[in-house]
Scaffold this active site. Structure first.
Site, short mmCIF file in Angstrom:
data_model
loop_
_atom_site.label_atom_id
_atom_site.label_comp_id
_atom_site.label_asym_id
_atom_site.label_seq_id
_atom_site.Cartn_x
_atom_site.Cartn_y
_atom_site.Cartn_z
N GLU A 186 0.81 -1.21 0.00
CA GLU A 186 0.00 0.00 0.00
C GLU A 186 0.84 1.27 0.00
OE1 GLU A 186 -2.14 1.15 3.60
OE2 GLU A 186 -1.14 -0.48 4.66
N GLU B 265 -11.18 1.38 7.75
CA GLU B 265 -9.99 1.57 8.55
C GLU B 265 -9.93 3.04 8.98
OE1 GLU B 265 -5.31 0.22 8.40
OE2 GLU B 265 -6.03 1.64 6.90
#
Length: 259
Positions: free
Chosen positions: A143, A240
């Protein structure tokens, strides 16, 4: 229909981690993810997943002191052996938990002159991790993180992620695309997801600028979720974010069809 997973490292933190599985199921989630599960035995997590009929979507390879300001493991040339030990630890957890994805955090490079060596080390380590987890039928993702929250992060754009995928060319390696981080970096997330959906393994989200729940900031999540639903992306969307209050009070964004 969009599928949402609860990131138990941030959501339901009113409870101890082992109690968050029940809270996520009670709130309507079918799946969860955990940033770093290693403080708990894999078997204890597996028991909670089975008891509450939850799917584990993702967890991270250990990143050492990255979250405390360090460079992490995945790109530091002198820490390759340590990174491989972290992959071995994640592999053991993946054997028990069978997540859809294991995520590698590329980490920081705090010295500009070292970036070429760090970049090459990251490529080598991602290839190694993807080979390892492919043996279990688990895909590896990596990521980007915005450089406001984490200065010096090595990978900070969707274009860089695509370059990494092209350079490695591994069938079990995909992007983890984070709407919060990429919005902070000025990217058009909906357009990027629409164009590159088939190369994205997992998506995470939070609102901007405070990284709280959808509706707390500047992102139009009704439009964002609509754009993702209209794209070729068929994976999970990981919540998240840091709830601005009690987690249960932060879930107005969660579609009623998932509850």
């Amino acid at each position: 229909m969009l599928r949402f997973s609860a990131n138990l490292s941030l959501l339901f933190d009113e409870y101890p981690l082992l109690e968050r599985f029940q809270a996520a199921r009670r709130a309507g989630f079918d799946a969860v993810e955990i940033q770093f599960p290693y403080d708990l035995p894999a078997e204890a997590i597996a028991d909670q997943l089975q008891y509450h009929d939850l799917r584990l979507v993702l967890f991270n390879v250990d990143a050492a002191t990255l979250l405390q300001g360090g460079e992490g493991l995945a790109a530091v040339p002198e820490r390759v052996a340590e990174f491989r030990r972290a992959v071995a630890q994640a592999y053991r957890y993946a054997q028990v938990l069978r997540p859809a994805f294991v995520n590698v955090l590329p980490g920081r490079c705090l010295t500009a002159a070292c970036r070429p060596a760090y970049w090459q080390t990251l490529l080598d380590n991602l290839r190694f991790a993807a080979d390892q987890f492919a043996e279990l039928g688990v895909e590896t993702v990596f990521e980007v993180i915005n450089t406001f929250d984490m200065p010096g992060f090595l990978v900070d754009s969707g274009r860089q992620m695509l370059d990494i995928l092209d350079q490695i060319g591994h069938s079990h390696l995909k992007m983890q695309y984070d709407i919060y981080h990429m919005t902070r970096m000025g990217e058009d997330c909906a357009a990027f997801i629409a164009e590159h959906a088939e190369r994205i393994g997992h998506i995470q989200f939070a609102d901007v600028p405070g990284r709280a729940e959808p509706g707390s900031g500047a992102i139009d999540f009704s439009a964002m979720f609509g754009a993702i639903a209209g794209s070729a992306y068929r994976g999970w969307l990981g919540a998240e974010y840091r709830p601005s209050g009690a987690t249960a009070d932060s879930l107005a964004w969660l579609p009623a069809s998932t509850v």
